[in-house]
Write an enzyme that holds these catalytic residues in place. Sequence first.
Site, PDB file in Angstrom:
ATOM      1  N   SER A 163     119.331 122.383  16.332  1.00 15.77           N
ATOM      2  CA  SER A 163     120.309 123.389  15.908  1.00 15.77           C
ATOM      3  C   SER A 163     120.245 123.713  14.420  1.00 15.77           C
ATOM      4  CB  SER A 163     121.725 122.920  16.227  1.00 15.77           C
ATOM      5  OG  SER A 163     121.930 122.915  17.608  1.00 15.77           O
TER       6      SER A 163
ATOM      7  N   LYS B   7     119.350 127.139  13.270  1.00 13.39           N
ATOM      8  CA  LYS B   7     120.214 128.300  13.461  1.00 13.39           C
ATOM      9  C   LYS B   7     120.535 129.015  12.159  1.00 13.39           C
ATOM     10  CE  LYS B   7     122.111 126.481  17.717  1.00 13.39           C
ATOM     11  NZ  LYS B   7     123.070 125.560  18.326  1.00 13.39           N
TER      12      LYS B   7
ATOM     13  N   TYR C 125     113.829 130.916  21.091  1.00 13.39           N
ATOM     14  CA  TYR C 125     114.880 129.961  20.728  1.00 13.39           C
ATOM     15  C   TYR C 125     114.398 128.516  20.888  1.00 13.39           C
ATOM     16  CZ  TYR C 125     119.197 127.298  20.942  1.00 13.39           C
ATOM     17  OH  TYR C 125     120.171 126.358  20.725  1.00 13.39           O
TER      18      TYR C 125
ATOM     19  N   TYR D 255     129.285 121.858  14.911  1.00 16.37           N
ATOM     20  CA  TYR D 255     129.763 121.827  16.291  1.00 16.37           C
ATOM     21  C   TYR D 255     131.291 121.749  16.313  1.00 16.37           C
ATOM     22  CZ  TYR D 255     124.856 120.546  17.224  1.00 16.37           C
ATOM     23  OH  TYR D 255     123.492 120.505  17.274  1.00 16.37           O
TER      24      TYR D 255
ATOM     25  N   VAL E  37     120.956 118.041  16.971  1.00 17.33           N
ATOM     26  CA  VAL E  37     121.069 116.813  17.778  1.00 17.33           C
ATOM     27  C   VAL E  37     119.937 115.827  17.549  1.00 17.33           C
ATOM     28  CG1 VAL E  37     122.475 117.708  19.659  1.00 17.33           C
ATOM     29  CG2 VAL E  37     119.998 117.936  19.756  1.00 17.33           C
TER      30      VAL E  37
END
Lengths: 404, 404, 404, 404
Positions: free
Chosen positions: A146, A149, A274, A326, A344
Site C-alpha cells: 500500500s 498508493k 495495481y 488504514y 502490509v
Amino acid sequence: MNSATLELVNAPTNSKSVNRGYLEGQLREAGIHAEDPRIASLNKYLESMEPGEPITMDAIENGAAESRALLGKAISNRLVVPRFGAFRSMIEELFHKSKKAEGGAVASYIPQLKRVNPNLFGVSICTIDGQQLSLGDSNAEFCMQSACKAALYCSVLELLGQGLVHRHMGWEPSGRSFNELALNQRNQPHNPMINAGAIMSCALLMPESPMSERFDHLLKMLAGFSGNRRPGFNNSVYLSERETADRNHALAYYMKEVGAFPEGTDLHATLDLYFSACSIETTTRQMAMHAATLANAGVCPLTGSRVIKENTAKNCLSMMYSCGMYDYSGEFAFRVGLPAKSGVSGVVMAVVPNLMGIAVYSPRIDAMGNSVRGVEFLKSLVDTYNMHNYDSLTRTHKIDPRQH
Amino acid sequence: MNSATLELVNAPTNSKSVNRGYLEGQLREAGIHAEDPRIASLNKYLESMEPGEPITMDAIENGAAESRALLGKAISNRLVVPRFGAFRSMIEELFHKSKKAEGGAVASYIPQLKRVNPNLFGVSICTIDGQQLSLGDSNAEFCMQSACKAALYCSVLELLGQGLVHRHMGWEPSGRSFNELALNQRNQPHNPMINAGAIMSCALLMPESPMSERFDHLLKMLAGFSGNRRPGFNNSVYLSERETADRNHALAYYMKEVGAFPEGTDLHATLDLYFSACSIETTTRQMAMHAATLANAGVCPLTGSRVIKENTAKNCLSMMYSCGMYDYSGEFAFRVGLPAKSGVSGVVMAVVPNLMGIAVYSPRIDAMGNSVRGVEFLKSLVDTYNMHNYDSLTRTHKIDPRQH
Amino acid sequence: MNSATLELVNAPTNSKSVNRGYLEGQLREAGIHAEDPRIASLNKYLESMEPGEPITMDAIENGAAESRALLGKAISNRLVVPRFGAFRSMIEELFHKSKKAEGGAVASYIPQLKRVNPNLFGVSICTIDGQQLSLGDSNAEFCMQSACKAALYCSVLELLGQGLVHRHMGWEPSGRSFNELALNQRNQPHNPMINAGAIMSCALLMPESPMSERFDHLLKMLAGFSGNRRPGFNNSVYLSERETADRNHALAYYMKEVGAFPEGTDLHATLDLYFSACSIETTTRQMAMHAATLANAGVCPLTGSRVIKENTAKNCLSMMYSCGMYDYSGEFAFRVGLPAKSGVSGVVMAVVPNLMGIAVYSPRIDAMGNSVRGVEFLKSLVDTYNMHNYDSLTRTHKIDPRQH
Amino acid sequence: MNSATLELVNAPTNSKSVNRGYLEGQLREAGIHAEDPRIASLNKYLESMEPGEPITMDAIENGAAESRALLGKAISNRLVVPRFGAFRSMIEELFHKSKKAEGGAVASYIPQLKRVNPNLFGVSICTIDGQQLSLGDSNAEFCMQSACKAALYCSVLELLGQGLVHRHMGWEPSGRSFNELALNQRNQPHNPMINAGAIMSCALLMPESPMSERFDHLLKMLAGFSGNRRPGFNNSVYLSERETADRNHALAYYMKEVGAFPEGTDLHATLDLYFSACSIETTTRQMAMHAATLANAGVCPLTGSRVIKENTAKNCLSMMYSCGMYDYSGEFAFRVGLPAKSGVSGVVMAVVPNLMGIAVYSPRIDAMGNSVRGVEFLKSLVDTYNMHNYDSLTRTHKIDPRQH
C-alpha cells in the site's frame, strides 16, 4: 587560504590545506552519504590525489565545483539538521527502544509475505538537505504494497490535475476497514489511500498507453523520488497477489457496476497495474528519500530535480495525513500528527514537511495492518522531537532538530 | 523623550508629547479594539485628561503601565499581523466577494432556526495578539449548535485527560452523515465533533454534579475563551431542540444499549446538557476570540489568561481538522487545510494555529450542514493567504500576513 | 359396449361407436392439448382411420391403450379441474382485465432485453393432470433470467442433497435488493433465489465436469420439467450478460474472498454457467409445465416421469414462497400466497401445490423487477380462486377449481 | 334407545344406559378436558346424579343439550384427530425425546428472566375441535415476551384493516437480528413480528384512548383466544423491561425521527404498552388455545366464539410463517414449515392450520432467541406428522393425525 575558505572548511589549524580524512569525517558527521551524487565530483577529485597530498581550497573550487556549496554548508553546520551527530545518537536510542516491541504478526494472505523473517527492522531518515541516516536492516528489500498508493496518487495528480482526479475519488477517511466493499455517497472510492482509491488511480494512469509504459511511468517517478535509483520488482508477489485478489476484484467490479470508472476503463489492465505497483521492491533507504522528496515539496534532495509539483506534494500529504494509516489514521493523526503511509509488508513512510522523510520497515503488523515497530518508532520520535502537526502550538520541552 | 520612547510612539514629530487622536488612531489601525481590556488603564488615563492636554510618555508609564507593552507593539508594528490595515482591506474585499454566494437554505428542523433572516452575514477575526476585525452582522446573535462541540470536548479533556475521554470516543471521521445511527467498531462515537461524540462529552462532563453546575462549567469556559464575556442562552431553541430530538434520543439509547456510556450515566440529564449547550447564544466577535484562544494554545489573547492547557488546544485542533465540518471535513481539510467547526445555525469557526481565529456567520447552509458563505469565505481566505496546513511546503505567491 | 365403456365415452347416444370430432372436442374441452404425448397413440389411431369410420371402444382398448385412462378421466370429468371449460372462460376474463395494466418498463440493462416488444402478454396454465390452457403470446420466446434459479436449485439439491447445499447458502430473504452486495451472517448467500445464491448453485453443479456437460445437465432437467421439450438458447443475451455483469462479478469475487465457495471453485466457469442459465429461452407454455411439475411433486404431468424427488420439489417451493419475487417476496407471500419465481425478462412462474402451474410473460417490469401484468394477473387469480396458501383457513366465497 | 343414540354412545352393550365412568373415560380419551366449557352442562348433570344411577340418553338430551353434539363426536371418533389416544402417546414420546436437548441458556438481560428454573419444560396442544393435551410444566407461568406480537398484530388488523396497518409496516423478514436498528427501504419496520413492528402495532392500537383501555383491549383479545381465561401480568418483569429497554427506545426514537409513526403518536405511551404486552403472563395450556384459535380461522374451539376475522387469522399466520422465529424464521419455514412465534422467555407457539395449535415452553434459548427444546420438539413433530406447509405435496410415510 582566505577567510571565506577558512570558514568553509572550519579547519582546526590555520593551514592552507586540510586533511582528506578530516574532510570526509566532517561530511559523514553532517549526514552526507559517501555515495551522495552531490559529492561525486569531490569524491573523484579526492581519489585522484596522491596519498598524503594536502587538499587545497583552490583545488576544490576548480576540481569539484558542484560539491562546493554542499561541502560549505555541511562543514559550517548550516544544513537543516545542524547537529546531525546528536540527532543520530538520539535516533539510535529510539531505534533500540522500539526494537523491543514484539507484538503483531507477519501478513499471511500470500505465502511470499508469510515467509519473511519477522525480526527484520530497519530505519532510514533523509532530510530535505539530503542528510541521511540508516539503522538496522535498511538494505533489506520488501514490497511497497500500500505504500505505493502515494506515488500512484501523485502520478495521476501530475497527469490530470486535482479537479479531474477527484471527479473519481473523495477526500475522506472511510470510517471502515481498508478493503471494505463500500464507496462513498457519490459512488466514489473514499480517498486515494485505500484499495478502491488506488485502483482508481491505476485506472486514471495513462489508460490509452500500453501496460509496459504505464508501469514504467510509475517506476520513473519512484526512481525520481529516490535519487534516481530504480526500484526492483518481486514477480512472485505479483503473481500471488493476482491469484488471491478476490476482494480487489469484487471491489473493482462493484466500482465498474456503479459507474465509478471513466468510460472505457479496462478492468483487468487496471488491476494488473495495481498488483504490479504493490509488488515493486524497495528499501527503507529509498523510501526515506521518497518521503524526503515529499517533505521537500517535490524536489529530490539528492539530485535537486523537481519530481512533482509543489501542489501535488501538498495534496498527497493532505491525503496521507488523514487517510494513510488504514483504520488507525484518525488516532495516528491525533497522536503522531504526521502524514504517513503504511503497507502490509511492514513499511511505514512518514513525512515531516520542510524537514525530513522517515521510513521504517518491520514485518510484524497489527490488526489494522500497520507495522507494530513502525508505529512505535514514530510515536517515540514525536515524543522526543517537535514534529507533530500541532506541536508548533505548544511550547514544550520537545527538541527542535532544526536548532543549533 | 528618549530614543526608546521615540521608538515607542513612532511619533511624526520629535516632540515630547503626542496627540490623543493620533494615539487612538494608531491603536485602531493595529486592530486593537477600543474595548480591549488590555488598554482599559490607558483609556482611563486618556479620559482623565483635559481637552488639548498633550500625552507624555512619562504619564503613560505611570498612569497606564498595563497598557504600555501593547501600545509599544501596536505603534511599532510588532504585533503578529504587523500590517493590519492592509490585512483589513483585503479581508473586506473577500467579505464582499463571498457575500455573492447565495446558495443554501436556512436550517428548518425547528421553527426558531427557520425564522432567521437568511441574508445575515458577519465575519470576525481575532489574532493571537488580540488584533480584532469585524465586518457585517458581527453582533447578530445566533445559537452555537454544533460549534459547541469543540468547547465540550475541551472541557472533558481538561477534567479527565485524553486517556479517559478516549476510552469513550474515537479519533476518526465516520465516513457517514453527522447524525448517522452508527458507532465505530469499538461501539464508541467515531469522534467528539459529531452528535454521538458530543453527547458523550456531555455524559463525561461532571456527571456527579447538579445540572446547573455542569452547564455553568461549560459557560465559564466559553466566557474564558471570549475575553470573559458570558454568552447568552436561547431558551426557545432549547425547548424546540428537546422536543424534536428523536434522532439524538435514538442515538443516545443505542449508545446506552451497547454500553458506550460510563456506568451510571443519566441519559436524560446528558441529553439535556447537550441541548442546552447547542442553545448557547454567541456572536462572530465572540466566536473569533474563541478560535483565537485555540490558535494561541489555550491562552485568551485579550485577557492573557490560560483557559485550557496547550495539549487540550492541540488535541481539539487535531479533531477539528479532521472531523469538524460534518461530511465535508475531508474535502475541507484538503482544500482549506484549517481546523474548523461549523454549526447548522450557519456559524463556522476556523483556527490558524499561532496566528488567528476566524468566525463567519451566515444562516444559509448547504446539504452537508455547513454555511455556504462561511465555506466560501474561508476558501477565498486560504487562496489569498498562506494559511493552509501544508502551505509551508509551497513557496507560492500567497501573502504571509505575518510579514512586514 | 358395456356400461364401463359407456361411462368412459359418455356418449350422447347409446351407440357402440362415437364420432371422432366429438371425441377430440371432449379432450380439448377438458384441457388435453392435441400434442399431449399421452394421447399420441390415440392420435395415431385416429389418423389411421378412414374418413367417417366410427370409433369403437375395442379399437381404442387395442390401438391406443396408453391413452385409455386419460381419455376416460377427461370424458368423465375426473381430472383435477373437472369443469375446465368454465375455468378457461374465467381465466380469459382475468387475462383481459390484467392486460389493462400498462405500468412498468422493459428491462434495459442489456440491449437485447431493451429491444423486446413491450406489449407482449402471454399466460399459460398446466394442471397436475396435464390440462393445458394458453392465452395471448404464449409461444413468444424469452430468456428465463432469474426464473432459471428454481431449476438450478433443484439440480444441486438432487445432486448433493439439502444438507450439503445449505452449507453454502441460507434460507432467508435478504431484506435487501436482489443484487445487493451482501451475504448473511455466516457469509453465505441469503437464499438460492437471489443472484448470489444462484451463482452458488452454479458453483455446486458438477464442478468437476466440463462446462458443456454441466450446462447440458441443467437443460435436461428443464426439458424434463416441460414434457421433454428442450428449451432454446439466446447467445446474444448470453454475450451481453457476460459483458455487463459487473455486479455479478463483484458478488462472486466477494463470495470467493470470504470463503463462501467450496474449495477449488472456478469462478469464471461458475459465472459462465450462471449467465448461460439466464440465457436459456423458453415460452409460457413450457414454463407452465415446469411449474406444474413442481406442483405435482416432481413428476411431469405430461410424461408421467419423475424429474426430481418429492422433497426437492417441496424444498424448492419453500424457497420460492419466501424469496422468489425479489424485494416483493414478503408482500407477495402475504397477498398472493403462492410459491413463485420471476425473471427480469418479464416472466413469472407460480405454483399451486397439488393443483397447477401458471406462467405469465409480459416484459414491462416494475421497480422491483417483477412483471407488472404478471403480478396483476396472479393477484386477480387468487382473488377469484381459493389458491392462497392460507385460503384453506377461510371459508370464503372464492371458487374452488377442483370442485364439480 | 334408538340406533342414532346407540351410535352416539357407542356403548359396549346394547343397554339403554351407560356408565358415568365410561362416558368420562371416553371424553378424556378423545381429548376433551374435564373443564372444557362445552361440557359444563354435562358435568353439572352428571354431578346431579345419584351414585350408580344409570345415564340415559334422554336425560342427556334434556339436561345437557349443549354438550350433546360434542359428546357424540367424541364418542364416535369424529373429532379432527380421531385417534387422540394414539396421538397422545406419540406426543409423549416426542416430549421425552426433546427433553434431552439441553443446549441454550436462559435469557439474562433482566434479572426476572435470569432467575427462572432452566429445566422447566411444558408442551400443550389444542385441536380445532378443542381436544387438549398437556405434558410437563404446562401450568408454569411465563411472560409472553415476543409471543405477544401475534395478538398485537391481530388487534390492529381488526381495528384498522390491513391497508392502514401496512402503511406503517412491511411484510418481509429483515435479514437481520430481531432488534437490529434498521427499517426497510420505506422507513417502516420490516414486519409486525420484530420489535420495531410490534412497537408500531402498539402505536396503532387505539392511540386516542387511555392506556388502561388500550391494554385492556389486548387482554380481552388474549382471553378470547384462550377460552375466556384472562391472562396474568408480571409487574416486576414490566418494570425491569422498561428500565433496560435502551435498544427499544433507540428504535422508537429512530422510527419517530424518520416519520414512521402516525402523526401525534405518544412515544412513551407506545413503549409502555409494548413493555406491558411483553409482561403478560400465560401458560402453555393457554398459548395452545391461542394457537388453536388461529388454526381455527379465528374462532376459539372451546367457546365457539369468533375472536378475530378469518382474514385477520390468515394474515397473522402469513406473517408468523415468514417472520415469527427471529433470525431463524427462514430455516424454520423451510424445515418445519409451520407458522410460529417465539419469545425469549422460552415459549414457542405454532399453528397447524385447520388442525391444531401447539405451545412449548422451555426457558433455555439459543443464540437466535428461540427455545432450544421448543424448536427441537417442533422439528420432531413434523418429522412424524405430515404438518409441514408443503407436506401435502409429498406422499411420505409421515402420519396424518386426521386419519382414522
